[in-house]
Design a protein around this motif. Structure first.
Motif, PDB file in Angstrom:
ATOM      1  N   ILE A  16       9.349  11.060  14.655  1.00 33.49           N
ATOM      2  CA  ILE A  16       9.936   9.771  14.301  1.00 33.49           C
ATOM      3  C   ILE A  16      10.435   9.844  12.861  1.00 33.49           C
ATOM      4  O   ILE A  16       9.635  10.001  11.938  1.00 33.49           O
ATOM      5  CB  ILE A  16       8.896   8.637  14.448  1.00 33.49           C
ATOM      6  N   PRO A  17      11.750   9.727  12.633  1.00 35.28           N
ATOM      7  CA  PRO A  17      12.279   9.835  11.258  1.00 35.28           C
ATOM      8  C   PRO A  17      11.700   8.783  10.307  1.00 35.28           C
ATOM      9  O   PRO A  17      11.404   9.077   9.159  1.00 35.28           O
ATOM     10  CB  PRO A  17      13.791   9.643  11.443  1.00 35.28           C
ATOM     11  N   LEU A  18      11.556   7.546  10.795  1.00 35.92           N
ATOM     12  CA  LEU A  18      11.032   6.482   9.943  1.00 35.92           C
ATOM     13  C   LEU A  18      10.095   5.593  10.758  1.00 35.92           C
ATOM     14  O   LEU A  18      10.532   4.883  11.666  1.00 35.92           O
ATOM     15  CB  LEU A  18      12.168   5.639   9.350  1.00 35.92           C
ATOM     16  N   VAL A  19       8.833   5.642  10.450  1.00 34.68           N
ATOM     17  CA  VAL A  19       7.838   4.818  11.138  1.00 34.68           C
ATOM     18  C   VAL A  19       7.947   3.394  10.608  1.00 34.68           C
ATOM     19  O   VAL A  19       7.891   3.156   9.398  1.00 34.68           O
ATOM     20  CB  VAL A  19       6.409   5.366  10.899  1.00 34.68           C
ATOM     21  N   LYS A  20       8.122   2.439  11.524  1.00 36.15           N
ATOM     22  CA  LYS A  20       8.273   1.040  11.126  1.00 36.15           C
ATOM     23  C   LYS A  20       6.932   0.357  10.863  1.00 36.15           C
ATOM     24  O   LYS A  20       6.828  -0.539  10.023  1.00 36.15           O
ATOM     25  CB  LYS A  20       9.025   0.267  12.219  1.00 36.15           C
ATOM     26  N   PHE A  58       4.014   2.507   2.636  1.00 36.13           N
ATOM     27  CA  PHE A  58       2.629   2.655   2.158  1.00 36.13           C
ATOM     28  C   PHE A  58       2.293   1.567   1.130  1.00 36.13           C
ATOM     29  O   PHE A  58       1.230   0.937   1.198  1.00 36.13           O
ATOM     30  CB  PHE A  58       2.435   4.037   1.519  1.00 36.13           C
ATOM     31  N   THR A  59       3.219   1.349   0.195  1.00 35.16           N
ATOM     32  CA  THR A  59       2.985   0.352  -0.852  1.00 35.16           C
ATOM     33  C   THR A  59       2.902  -1.053  -0.266  1.00 35.16           C
ATOM     34  O   THR A  59       2.044  -1.855  -0.646  1.00 35.16           O
ATOM     35  CB  THR A  59       4.111   0.408  -1.902  1.00 35.16           C
ATOM     36  N   GLN A  60       3.803  -1.347   0.658  1.00 29.98           N
ATOM     37  CA  GLN A  60       3.812  -2.668   1.294  1.00 29.98           C
ATOM     38  C   GLN A  60       2.506  -2.928   2.040  1.00 29.98           C
ATOM     39  O   GLN A  60       1.904  -4.006   1.907  1.00 29.98           O
ATOM     40  CB  GLN A  60       5.000  -2.757   2.260  1.00 29.98           C
ATOM     41  N   MET A  61       2.053  -1.937   2.813  1.00 28.09           N
ATOM     42  CA  MET A  61       0.817  -2.092   3.583  1.00 28.09           C
ATOM     43  C   MET A  61      -0.396  -2.240   2.663  1.00 28.09           C
ATOM     44  O   MET A  61      -1.298  -3.044   2.913  1.00 28.09           O
ATOM     45  CB  MET A  61       0.620  -0.896   4.517  1.00 28.09           C
ATOM     46  N   LEU A  62      -0.408  -1.472   1.565  1.00 32.95           N
ATOM     47  CA  LEU A  62      -1.527  -1.550   0.629  1.00 32.95           C
ATOM     48  C   LEU A  62      -1.570  -2.915  -0.053  1.00 32.95           C
ATOM     49  O   LEU A  62      -2.646  -3.504  -0.220  1.00 32.95           O
ATOM     50  CB  LEU A  62      -1.402  -0.442  -0.421  1.00 32.95           C
ATOM     51  N   ASN A  63      -0.403  -3.430  -0.445  1.00 28.45           N
ATOM     52  CA  ASN A  63      -0.354  -4.750  -1.072  1.00 28.45           C
ATOM     53  C   ASN A  63      -0.833  -5.837  -0.124  1.00 28.45           C
ATOM     54  O   ASN A  63      -1.549  -6.764  -0.530  1.00 28.45           O
ATOM     55  CB  ASN A  63       1.068  -5.054  -1.554  1.00 28.45           C
ATOM     56  N   GLN A  64      -0.437  -5.730   1.133  1.00 26.27           N
ATOM     57  CA  GLN A  64      -0.883  -6.707   2.133  1.00 26.27           C
ATOM     58  C   GLN A  64      -2.395  -6.662   2.294  1.00 26.27           C
ATOM     59  O   GLN A  64      -3.058  -7.706   2.383  1.00 26.27           O
ATOM     60  CB  GLN A  64      -0.201  -6.443   3.478  1.00 26.27           C
ATOM     61  N   LYS A  65      -2.934  -5.458   2.312  1.00 22.80           N
ATOM     62  CA  LYS A  65      -4.383  -5.315   2.463  1.00 22.80           C
ATOM     63  C   LYS A  65      -5.110  -5.915   1.255  1.00 22.80           C
ATOM     64  O   LYS A  65      -6.093  -6.650   1.411  1.00 22.80           O
ATOM     65  CB  LYS A  65      -4.752  -3.839   2.603  1.00 22.80           C
TER      66      LYS A  65
END
Length: 673
Positions: free
Chosen positions: A514-518, A659-666
């Motif tokens: 997968i080129p870009l995992v959503k 990665f940054t977006q997911m970490l900020n959400q967490k």
């Protein structure tokens, strides 16, 4: 009052309010009850008595620790004494309204009646029928608080171990289990309790230390629960403590590994009962001991103190902060020659060199390091043999010299200004400080500014508290690092946020089609993480640690949608770091001519699944030739899948924003809860 003490007093006050509420409910309930219904009255009284007793015991269990301090004992006594004086003033004002007056004789009566509650001698209470319900409430509350005070005094003096053990029932699922009670364990427990007071820290201490009162008092004062166990008994069931995190931080690394292997045998294997083991050890290849038959519900974290020190060092003082550093944000390159002087090549020096190499790999930059240690030839003679490729790739120079000698200072005088980062890590705090200060004076004498000197010279100091002068940071000419109180913290040992990103990195590596995992499929990500080798986990953690450097370089362009040219440069930076991580860990290049034609992968692994050589340890541009070689081999054996090793680095860069977006959400969800 500290935040931790304040939270304790708040919780104690909360329990006290429960007692008051139960008292009010008791008075109201009994007054409304038909006293002729004696069975109901008895049941109601028994129920309220049990509730009161439970609340009282809970109050005592939570609050007995502060009562070990003389200031708390005296303060509580004075408050209760004043409360008692007020109660008895009101008592005599109603009892003898005609003769009552504030006089010295009456004052003695108030004091006598108040003290008699602390030292009972009078017998039963007086009849209070003529008094208002409010006064009766205060009268009996005063006596109840006094008895609780007496219980706390007695327990703090004579029943500390019993109350300490009783507190284990106060904690729910948030439990940490420490094997041994060394200084690192106490420092980490203190940090955990400070940040999360409702997390239980359980210490398992050897039965041989059962009579060590000083150790028990230290742990109890910390807020920890202490159990004495026989570590030699291999049948001990450690799962009964119901902890989710196990810490093995003792100075004796053999003890840490042995107890960890023993603990694994009794851990639950059901899904949903994930357990983390944090093991301090300097043994190489120790991960082999934890590979076979390891339940997927158990995750192993291996580290050593030197690794922690080096990791914290590059996080707080990245190589991009070297003096006169310039980043070309247009070309995404770093036109700079990193020149490191490392004094001392023990465990700390070794790890610092590895981390600095990995942290200084950028397009346009060059890395060089000079390592000086008097024991190089006798203690570390194997390094040039096992790490010869690392030496060649990163221009490492080794000098066997006695640091602090006349010949050393004669040499250093002519070379000192060529280094833009100097790290002193000789194994002794005072020696490190003395050498660092001398080097700082030499630099200052040569005209270097105070801030530049401080950004250049670093001293490894394990116990910063022993150097009071460090408190005046502006006056201190060097930077110290590696204080144990700063590295043995939950943030550095558990590293929840860093591992959260590392799991995503590992997941993206696995989804190579997968080129870009959503979005991250966390069920799959957790499963793949549990199956990954410890080396691959550390490799993913290294990607996570390097994200900040990539963001600094791409500050103007960002990482949301970089164009093809910029993506290639950033991917090359990531590949340089990847190479450095492998070379610094002793992995060698598998030359293209040596890869056999029947090999479908570009890496060589031994029978224990240890990575020995990798074909991708070449420049970013040369990766294309490696891909062509592997793809040809696959085609020859009928495997239609193709590999593009350059695309692996590009894919990682593309996912940094996710990665940054997911970490900020967490982090935001954690803050909100």
């Amino acid at each position: 009052m500290t935040k931790n003490n304040f939270s304790k007093w708040v919780s104690n006050s909360y329990v006290l309010l429960i007692i008051i509420a139960v008292l009010i409910a008791s008075v109201y309930g009994l007054s409304c009850m038909n006293v002729r219904c004696k069975p109901a009255l008895y049941l109601y009284s028994i129920f309220l008595s049990c509730l009161l007793l439970t609340a009282g015991v809970a109050t005592v269990a939570v609050a007995y620790r502060p009562f070990k301090k003389g200031s708390v004992k005296i303060g509580a006594f004075l408050l209760l004494f004043i409360y008692g004086i007020v109660v008895y003033v009101r008592y005599y004002e109603v009892k003898e309204p005609c003769t009552f007056s504030i006089s010295f004789s009456y004052l003695l009566v108030f004091i006598d009646n108040t003290l008699s509650v602390f030292f009972p001698s009078r017998g039963a209470y007086e009849e209070l029928k003529e008094y208002s319900p409010v006064f009766q409430f205060h009268f009996y509350l005063f006596h109840l608080l006094t008895y609780i005070y007496g219980a706390l005094i007695l327990l703090s003096l004579f029943a500390g171990k019993m109350m300490n053990r009783f507190q284990q029932y106060y904690y729910g699922k948030k439990r940490c289990l420490f094997f041994g009670a060394g200084e690192p364990s106490k420092l980490l427990a203190r940090d955990i309790i400070k940040n999360a007071p409702h997390t239980g820290c359980f210490f398992l201490v050897s039965e041989k230390q059962k009579d060590d009162r000083e150790l028990f008092e230290q742990l109890d004062e910390l807020g920890a629960i202490v159990f004495h166990v026989d570590f030699e008994d291999e049948k001990t069931n450690y799962a009964r403590y119901k902890a989710s995190r196990y810490f093995f931080l003792d100075e004796d690394q053999d003890f840490n590994v042995r107890m960890a292997l023993q603990a694994v045998q009794s851990l639950p294997t059901k899904k949903g009962t994930e357990t983390h083991l944090y093991i301090r050890t300097e043994m190489e290849r120790i991960d082999n001991f934890f590979r076979e038959d390891m339940p997927q519900t158990v995750e192993i974290h291996l580290f050593n103190q030197s690794d922690l020190t080096a990791r914290c060092f590059v996080s707080e003082h990245p190589m991009l902060d070297c003096p006169e550093m310039k980043i070309n944000h247009e070309t995404l390159s770093v036109d700079y020659d990193f020149n490191l002087l490392l004094l001392g090549f023990g465990w700390a020096g070794w790890e610092l060199l590895k981390k600095c190499i990995c942290d200084a790999q950028f397009k346009g930059s060059r890395f060089e390091a000079t390592v000086i240690d008097e024991a190089l030839e006798t203690k570390y003679g194997d390094y040039p043999v096992l790490y010869d490729e690392c030496i060649r790739e990163y221009n490492l120079n080794f000098i066997a010299e006695t640091i602090g000698s006349k010949s050393f200072y004669e040499w250093i005088t002519g070379h000192l200004e060529s280094f833009n980062r100097i790290i002193v890590a000789l194994g002794d705090d005072k020696t490190n400080m003395d050498i660092a200060l001398t080097l700082a004076r030499i630099l200052q004498a040569n005209g270097k500014s105070g801030q530049d000197v401080k950004d250049t010279v670093f001293a490894h100091v394990r116990e910063k508290k022993n150097f009071g002068c460090y408190k005046k940071k502006d006056m201190f000419p060097v930077t110290v690092f590696g204080d144990m109180e700063e590295i043995y913290t939950e943030n550095e040992i558990v590293r929840e946020s860093a591992d959260y990103v590392a799991k995503m990195v590992n997941y993206v590596y696995g989804q190579y089609k997968i080129p870009l995992v959503k979005a991250i499929d966390w069920k799959t990500a957790e499963s793949e993480w549990s199956k990954a080798s410890l080396f691959n986990k550390d490799s993913s953690r290294a990607v996570a640690q390097n994200m900040e450097n990539i963001y600094r370089i791409a500050r103007k362009t960002g990482l949301e949608n970089p164009d093809r040219e910029k993506l290639e440069i950033l991917a090359e930076n990531e590949h340089r770091r990847w190479n450095a991580f492998h070379f610094a860990n002793g992995i060698r290049q598998w030359k293209l001519s040596d890869i056999p034609d029947d090999c479908e992968k570009g890496k060589l692994i031994d029978s224990n699944k240890n990575l020995l050589k990798h074909g991708c340890l070449v420049s970013f541009a040369e990766l294309q030739a490696v891909s062509e070689k592997i793809n040809l081999n696959r085609k020859n054996v009928g495997n239609p899948e193709e590999e593009d090793y350059q695309e692996v680095d590009r894919r990682i860069i593309r996912h940094f924003s996710l990665f940054t977006q997911m970490l900020n959400q967490k982090n935001n969800s954690k803050t909100n809860t």
